[in-house]
Write a protein that holds these residues in place. Structure first.
Motif, PDB file in Angstrom:
ATOM      1  N   LEU A 193       0.832  -1.200   0.000  1.00  0.00           N
ATOM      2  CA  LEU A 193       0.000   0.000   0.000  1.00  0.00           C
ATOM      3  C   LEU A 193       0.870   1.256   0.000  1.00  0.00           C
ATOM      4  O   LEU A 193       0.562   2.240  -0.668  1.00  0.00           O
ATOM      5  N   SER A 196       2.272   1.754  -3.481  1.00  0.00           N
ATOM      6  CA  SER A 196       1.304   1.816  -4.568  1.00  0.00           C
ATOM      7  C   SER A 196       1.202   3.221  -5.144  1.00  0.00           C
ATOM      8  O   SER A 196       1.338   4.224  -4.428  1.00  0.00           O
ATOM      9  N   GLN A 198      -1.566   4.177  -6.396  1.00  0.00           N
ATOM     10  CA  GLN A 198      -2.961   4.531  -6.182  1.00  0.00           C
ATOM     11  C   GLN A 198      -3.174   4.978  -4.740  1.00  0.00           C
ATOM     12  O   GLN A 198      -2.523   4.478  -3.821  1.00  0.00           O
ATOM     13  N   THR A 200      -4.828   4.933  -1.280  1.00  0.00           N
ATOM     14  CA  THR A 200      -5.588   4.029  -0.424  1.00  0.00           C
ATOM     15  C   THR A 200      -5.891   4.763   0.874  1.00  0.00           C
ATOM     16  O   THR A 200      -4.979   5.287   1.521  1.00  0.00           O
ATOM     17  N   ASN A 214      -2.146   6.441   2.321  1.00  0.00           N
ATOM     18  CA  ASN A 214      -0.785   6.097   1.917  1.00  0.00           C
ATOM     19  C   ASN A 214      -0.074   7.266   1.243  1.00  0.00           C
ATOM     20  O   ASN A 214      -0.640   8.356   1.060  1.00  0.00           O
ATOM     21  N   HIS A 217      -1.338   9.566  -1.824  1.00  0.00           N
ATOM     22  CA  HIS A 217      -2.276  10.682  -1.652  1.00  0.00           C
ATOM     23  C   HIS A 217      -1.559  12.020  -1.783  1.00  0.00           C
ATOM     24  O   HIS A 217      -2.047  12.943  -2.445  1.00  0.00           O
ATOM     25  N   TYR A 277     -12.248   7.236  -8.598  1.00  0.00           N
ATOM     26  CA  TYR A 277     -12.318   6.670  -7.250  1.00  0.00           C
ATOM     27  C   TYR A 277     -13.303   5.506  -7.174  1.00  0.00           C
ATOM     28  O   TYR A 277     -14.253   5.409  -7.938  1.00  0.00           O
ATOM     29  N   LEU A 292     -13.352   1.817   2.618  1.00  0.00           N
ATOM     30  CA  LEU A 292     -12.072   1.710   1.930  1.00  0.00           C
ATOM     31  C   LEU A 292     -12.151   2.533   0.643  1.00  0.00           C
ATOM     32  O   LEU A 292     -12.993   2.284  -0.209  1.00  0.00           O
ATOM     33  N   THR A 294     -10.153   3.751  -2.714  1.00  0.00           N
ATOM     34  CA  THR A 294      -9.028   3.613  -3.639  1.00  0.00           C
ATOM     35  C   THR A 294      -9.252   4.600  -4.779  1.00  0.00           C
ATOM     36  O   THR A 294     -10.374   4.761  -5.260  1.00  0.00           O
TER      37      THR A 294
END
Length: 736
Positions: A193, A196, A198, A200, A214, A217, A277, A292, A294
């Motif tokens: 994570l 990543s 992306q 999260t 994470n 962002h 998203y 959650l 993502t």
């Protein structure tokens, strides 16, 4: 208690302590601990066979993880010691669950199961057994099995206690192993994570605070994690810029509904980005509701998609709309006039002055059409072919008689222009169609295509209005066209597939898709009976699109079945130069997830030479998309080495006319040999068409021709027959 029993009890305690303090148990090594316990049991107890088993999640006994034969007991197949699937012996499982251990001092009175005694104990001479379950939190994980082939009295309580203690240590070892595995998995998840690309995020749905986010962002939104964690979601730029959407999402999540979407956001530094998203609600083991989140930065894909859409609807040279867009617009028009402009002699102009000057001529024609459209109120102008333009004007906006307007347009386009040092007089041919008169007859583009062919043959004023008399001359073709339209709607077409043989490796590596028409009254029709009419009437676009999609769908099915084949699909000149082939292929490659270089488009060399610059650009774009390109019927056209080097062609297909008389014609053999040598020099794959005899195959293989197809191997087959054919020939996974 006598001295012997005290010593034995003390030995049992020491063994248990040694297992408790063993490195294997501390590190959670279940197998090593089981081996240690098996050794200890063999030393401390009078038994003939020791086995330790593990259960899977379905409570089915697997093969033993540890097995010992003692006192010269003959080894047997482990599968014969206990049944592999204990769901056949429910009473045995119930005993292990309810009493933890099963003590059998006399097999004849076994408390577990008569089947177990009859089928597994008695045939092997087992007279007594002790089974102790390995359990974690009441869940059955395995069992320790002790067996005696000779009567040594009843199992003593201290012996059963000893085995139970060891079973407890085995259970603790397994629990430690599972704990380590969970910790390692959790560490891996956290690391994944953190690395990543992306976003999260975890959101507490009760307090609407952010519990975790994470590194991605900060990179995407510009706000680092330490400024976000612990704060309310209302502080996020998403909620600030889309408060109503944010409130609706929170309501949906609290009602147990997931949410997804895409929004345009602006960072604090002013940079814009597209955020895609997905948000899913869930409840923790303690009953707390969380969400959650993502998300990823989809800005680049958005830009590429916008560019692809622009390229899909616009001609890159003239910036006019292309045929696809024009046709879509025309579909919604019920009245007005469609004018098609064809530049006569354009190919000769290209050959004489070069493609750069040809492009300049097209650009100037486009400029003149735009200015004419602005003056006379035309609704739409498009480039619909390599040297064809179309103009649509609504009848309401028509301020002149259509005949006068057509002559004005012809005069406007025919004015002399200077290209380089040359004075050039364009020679446009015009066809005019009144939509209101032909909509019930056939498509306006078909009518105007028919009319423009007459206009191009006229002397003097090359203007042709579509009339009923003109239509009657094409009546036979119209009948076929109408039946073709019914065939398209009625799904009367089917693809057959002819295998392609790799001559050097003697295996099938692909197929060519060939269309067949299941005519309701004429039976199965081959392409030569209807493709020309489809080309003339424009229906080839629909048929070609269907063939392309059906081929890609079949290729996807083959790939799912493990048949890694290439698919050859014939593309007509009209389809190739339509302006939307790239869009079609891109859509199908994306939709069916086709492996690169498994889709190969075939076009004849004569058709490819119609507009070399356009064809070159399109071929390069398709190649970058992962599509292979083949020149079909090679040797029958007039392409040159220079143009072959210019195109990113991956394959040449030798026309069957050269193959048919290889055995009898020295000239054909020399031509084929020359083509093979040329292909080798250009590093292009080569396929021979129409191979029907072993002599032809032998000649081609000896001259290192790569592939072949023809009746020697198989005619074109339906999809099911083709799949069986390939499987029966043990196709190896090779991509052409």
């Amino acid at each position: 208690m006598d001295l012997g029993n005290r010593v034995k009890t003390r030995n049992f305690q020491l063994v248990v302590e040694s297992v408790v303090n063993s490195p294997a148990k501390k590190r959670g090594d279940f197998l090593a601990t089981a081996e240690l316990i098996a050794d200890a049991l063999s030393e401390q107890l009078a038994v003939d066979c020791i086995s330790i088993w593990a259960f899977d999640n379905h409570q089915s006994l697997q093969y033993p993880i540890c097995l010992r034969y003692l006192h010269d007991t003959p080894a047997v197949n482990p599968a014969l010691i206990r049944p592999k699937h204990l769901d056949l012996l429910p009473h045995y499982l119930e005993q292990l669950y309810d009493h933890r251990l099963i003590v059998t001092n006399d097999i004849a009175t076994s408390p577990c199961s008569q089947d177990l005694a009859t089928n597994y104990f008695m045939p092997r001479g087992v007279v007594a057994s002790l089974d102790v379950s390995v359990r974690i939190n009441g869940h059955l994980e395995g069992v320790i099995c002790l067996e005696r082939m000779h009567s040594r009295g009843a199992w003593q309580e201290k012996e059963t206690n000893f085995v139970c203690q060891l079973a407890d240590q085995l259970a603790l070892t397994l629990a430690t192993q599972q704990s380590y595995q969970q910790q390692e998995l959790l560490t891996l998840f956290r690391s994944a994570l953190a690395q990543s690309d992306q976003i999260t995020m975890l959101v507490d749905l009760l307090s609407l605070t952010i519990s975790y986010v994470n590194r991605a962002h900060g990179e995407i939104t510009g706000t680092s994690a330490n400024k976000v964690i612990g704060n309310q979601v209302s502080q996020l730029s998403f909620f600030k810029q889309y408060p109503e959407l944010g409130d609706n999402i929170i309501t949906d999540l609290r009602n147990g509904n997931a949410s997804k979407g895409e929004v345009a956001l602006r960072r604090e530094d002013g940079k814009k980005y597209i955020l895609q998203y997905h948000i899913h609600p869930f409840v923790t083991e303690r009953g707390k509701p969380f969400a959650l989140v993502t998300a990823l930065d989809n800005s680049r894909d958005h830009f590429i998609r916008s560019e692809l859409e622009r390229l899909a609807w616009r001609c890159s040279l003239t910036n006019l709309y292309n045929r696809s867009y024009f046709n879509r617009t025309l579909e919604h028009c019920q009245q007005g006039y469609l004018i098609l402009i064809d530049l006569r002699g354009f190919k000769r102009f290209n050959d004489a002055y070069g493609h750069d000057q040809g492009d300049n001529l097209l650009i100037e024609m486009a400029r003149r059409l735009r200015s004419f459209a602005e003056i006379y109120g035309a609704n739409q102008v498009a480039r619909v072919g390599s040297d064809e333009f179309a103009l649509f004007i609504n009848e309401v906006k028509l301020s002149f008689d259509i005949k006068i307007l057509a002559h004005k347009l012809l005069a406007h386009l025919s004015q002399v222009l200077k290209i380089g040092r040359e004075q050039v007089t364009p020679k446009p041919a015009l066809a005019v169609v009144n939509l209101a008169e032909v909509l019930d007859v056939m498509s306006p583009m078909t009518c105007v295509d028919i009319a423009v062919q007459h206009a191009k043959r006229k002397q003097g004023q090359s203007i042709q209005f579509f009339t009923k008399d003109l239509l009657s001359n094409f009546q036979n073709d119209t009948d076929i066209e109408r039946e073709l339209q019914l065939a398209i709607r009625g799904r009367q077409f089917e693809l057959y597939y002819q295998p392609l043989m790799d001559l050097q490796e003697q295996r099938y590596i692909g197929a060519e898709a060939l269309i067949r028409w299941h005519h309701p009254s004429k039976g199965i029709l081959y392409p030569n009976s209807f493709i020309d009419i489809a080309e003339q009437t424009g229906l080839i676009a629909s048929i070609g699109a269907w063939v392309l999609e059906a081929s890609c769908r079949q290729l996807n099915l083959w790939q799912h079945k493990g048949l890694q084949l290439s698919m050859h699909v014939n593309v007509s000149a009209r389809q190739f130069f339509s302006g939307n082939l790239f869009e079609q292929v891109w859509h199908l490659m994306t939709r069916y997830h086709l492996a690169p270089r498994t889709l190969i488009l075939e076009i004849t060399e004569t058709e490819l030479m119609e507009d070399i610059k356009y064809a070159t650009n399109l071929c390069k774009e398709l190649t970058e998309l992962g599509v292979g390109l083949a020149i079909d019927d090679f040797g029958t056209g007039y392409s040159s080495m220079r143009y072959l080097k210019q195109f990113p062609i991956s394959k040449l297909k030798i026309d069957r006319s050269f193959i048919s008389d290889i055995s009898s014609s020295r000239e054909s053999r020399e031509i084929v040999s020359a083509i093979i040598a040329m292909a080798k020099a250009l590093n292009i794959s080569l396929t021979a068409e129409g191979v029907e005899t072993t002599e032809q195959e032998a000649f081609l293989a000896a001259n290192l021709c790569h592939q072949a197809q023809g009746f020697l191997y198989s005619p074109a087959l339906r999809d099911a027959d083709f799949t069986d054919f390939i499987k029966n020939h043990r196709l190896k996974p090779v991509i052409d």
